[in-house]
Scaffold this motif. Structure first.
Motif, PDB file in Angstrom:
ATOM      1  N   SER B  12       0.848  -1.185   0.000  1.00 37.31           N
ATOM      2  CA  SER B  12       0.000   0.000   0.000  1.00 37.31           C
ATOM      3  C   SER B  12       0.885   1.235   0.000  1.00 37.31           C
ATOM      4  O   SER B  12       1.752   1.365   0.869  1.00 37.31           O
ATOM      5  CB  SER B  12      -0.926  -0.006   1.227  1.00 37.31           C
ATOM      6  OG  SER B  12      -1.741   1.139   1.254  1.00 37.31           O
ATOM      7  N   PRO B  14       1.091   5.732  -1.011  1.00 35.20           N
ATOM      8  CA  PRO B  14       0.324   6.943  -1.351  1.00 35.20           C
ATOM      9  C   PRO B  14       0.408   7.237  -2.844  1.00 35.20           C
ATOM     10  O   PRO B  14       1.398   6.912  -3.520  1.00 35.20           O
ATOM     11  CB  PRO B  14       1.021   8.036  -0.539  1.00 35.20           C
ATOM     12  CG  PRO B  14       1.885   7.344   0.443  1.00 35.20           C
ATOM     13  CD  PRO B  14       2.253   6.037  -0.175  1.00 35.20           C
ATOM     14  N   GLU B  15      -0.628   7.867  -3.333  1.00 36.20           N
ATOM     15  CA  GLU B  15      -0.676   8.276  -4.734  1.00 36.20           C
ATOM     16  C   GLU B  15       0.526   9.154  -5.070  1.00 36.20           C
ATOM     17  O   GLU B  15       0.953   9.997  -4.277  1.00 36.20           O
ATOM     18  CB  GLU B  15      -1.969   9.052  -4.993  1.00 36.20           C
ATOM     19  CG  GLU B  15      -2.146   9.561  -6.402  1.00 36.20           C
ATOM     20  CD  GLU B  15      -3.455  10.318  -6.579  1.00 36.20           C
ATOM     21  OE1 GLU B  15      -4.200  10.480  -5.578  1.00 36.20           O
ATOM     22  OE2 GLU B  15      -3.753  10.738  -7.716  1.00 36.20           O
ATOM     23  N   PRO B  82      -4.481   6.012  -8.221  1.00 38.77           N
ATOM     24  CA  PRO B  82      -5.454   5.082  -7.636  1.00 38.77           C
ATOM     25  C   PRO B  82      -5.920   4.012  -8.624  1.00 38.77           C
ATOM     26  O   PRO B  82      -6.205   2.878  -8.227  1.00 38.77           O
ATOM     27  CB  PRO B  82      -6.594   6.008  -7.217  1.00 38.77           C
ATOM     28  CG  PRO B  82      -5.915   7.307  -6.907  1.00 38.77           C
ATOM     29  CD  PRO B  82      -4.813   7.422  -7.933  1.00 38.77           C
ATOM     30  N   SER B  85      -4.400   0.462  -8.694  1.00 41.03           N
ATOM     31  CA  SER B  85      -4.731  -0.527  -7.669  1.00 41.03           C
ATOM     32  C   SER B  85      -5.259  -1.795  -8.326  1.00 41.03           C
ATOM     33  O   SER B  85      -6.236  -1.749  -9.083  1.00 41.03           O
ATOM     34  CB  SER B  85      -5.781   0.024  -6.703  1.00 41.03           C
ATOM     35  OG  SER B  85      -5.270   1.135  -5.999  1.00 41.03           O
ATOM     36  N   LYS B 110      -3.242   4.715  -2.335  1.00 42.11           N
ATOM     37  CA  LYS B 110      -4.117   5.542  -1.510  1.00 42.11           C
ATOM     38  C   LYS B 110      -4.169   6.967  -2.053  1.00 42.11           C
ATOM     39  O   LYS B 110      -3.136   7.588  -2.257  1.00 42.11           O
ATOM     40  CB  LYS B 110      -3.618   5.545  -0.069  1.00 42.11           C
ATOM     41  CG  LYS B 110      -3.632   4.172   0.583  1.00 42.11           C
ATOM     42  CD  LYS B 110      -3.002   4.203   1.946  1.00 42.11           C
ATOM     43  CE  LYS B 110      -1.512   4.432   1.871  1.00 42.11           C
ATOM     44  NZ  LYS B 110      -0.854   4.352   3.213  1.00 42.11           N
TER      45      LYS B 110
END
Lengths: 113, 111
Positions: B12, B14-15, B82, B85, B110
């Protein structure tokens, strides 16, 4: 072009029942494959075909049969379904076995109770 | 036994970050290596195919490298979004005509 299509998308069977999954491709590919995908594992090859009228066993062939009567279609049969066959089944096709990329269908989610 | 391993199983970030997904294989005698993307409830989409004679392939923000001697491939995703993903799968065609798959890395970007 539709690419690779699979029917049905979902199916629930009782133990001992039989069914056939149909895969069709419109790309004139010689090679077609059936895989199963289970949680936490990579795809595993069930059976494959290198051309019309041919079939061969993959990594996990037991309990399944296949037929390739027409170049564009590849059928996967379960003669007597077992709970261990609960899985997502993917069909794929390609120009050749190892050199070219494989194109996948959307999958069939099968549950055997 | 020929095996393909993908670590980590989930990631995971962050963008906007650049990220690397890893794939390792146990036998250097390969024909090619493919990276696929799988969206929930959908089939697999081929992203990049690297032949054994190649070192890397690029498509847009994606770059895949291959190092046969060390049995490794990486998928580099630049400026993650995003929409990136998904689960990313690595598959290796070995010289005995076996195509072996890794279990995949589930990537969450995220916003």
């Amino acid at each position: 072009n539709a690419g690779v299509t699979q029917t049905p998308k979902f199916r629930v069977l009782k133990t001992g029942q039989s069914m056939t999954l149909l895969c069709a491709q419109d790309m004139n590919h010689e090679y077609m494959y059936w895989y199963r995908q289970d949680p936490g594992m990579g795809l595993r090859l069930i059976h494959y075909s290198v051309g019309e009228g041919t079939t061969a066993k993959g990594e996990v062939p037991d309990g399944y049969n296949v037929s390739r009567l027409k170049k564009q279609n590849f059928l996967l049969g379960l003669e007597s379904a077992a709970p261990s066959q609960t899985s997502v089944y993917f069909c794929a096709s390609s120009y050749s076995r190892v050199t070219y990329e494989q194109y996948f269908g959307p999958g069939t989610r099968l549950t055997v109770t | 036994k020929q095996e393909v391993t993908q670590i980590p199983a989930a990631l995971s970030v962050p963008e906007g970050e650049n990220l690397v997904l890893n794939c390792s294989f146990t036998d250097s005698a390969i024909y090619n290596l493919q990276w696929f993307r799988q969206d929930p409830g959908k089939g697999l989409t081929s992203l990049l195919l690297i032949q054994s004679s190649q070192r890397e392939q690029t498509s847009g923000r994606l770059n895949a490298s291959l190092d046969k001697s060390s049995g490794r491939s990486t998928l580099y995703i630049a400026a993650s979004q995003p929409g990136d993903s998904a689960t990313y799968l690595c598959a290796v065609s070995f010289s005995n005509y076996q195509l072996i798959w890794g279990a995949g890395t589930k990537l969450i970007i995220k916003p």
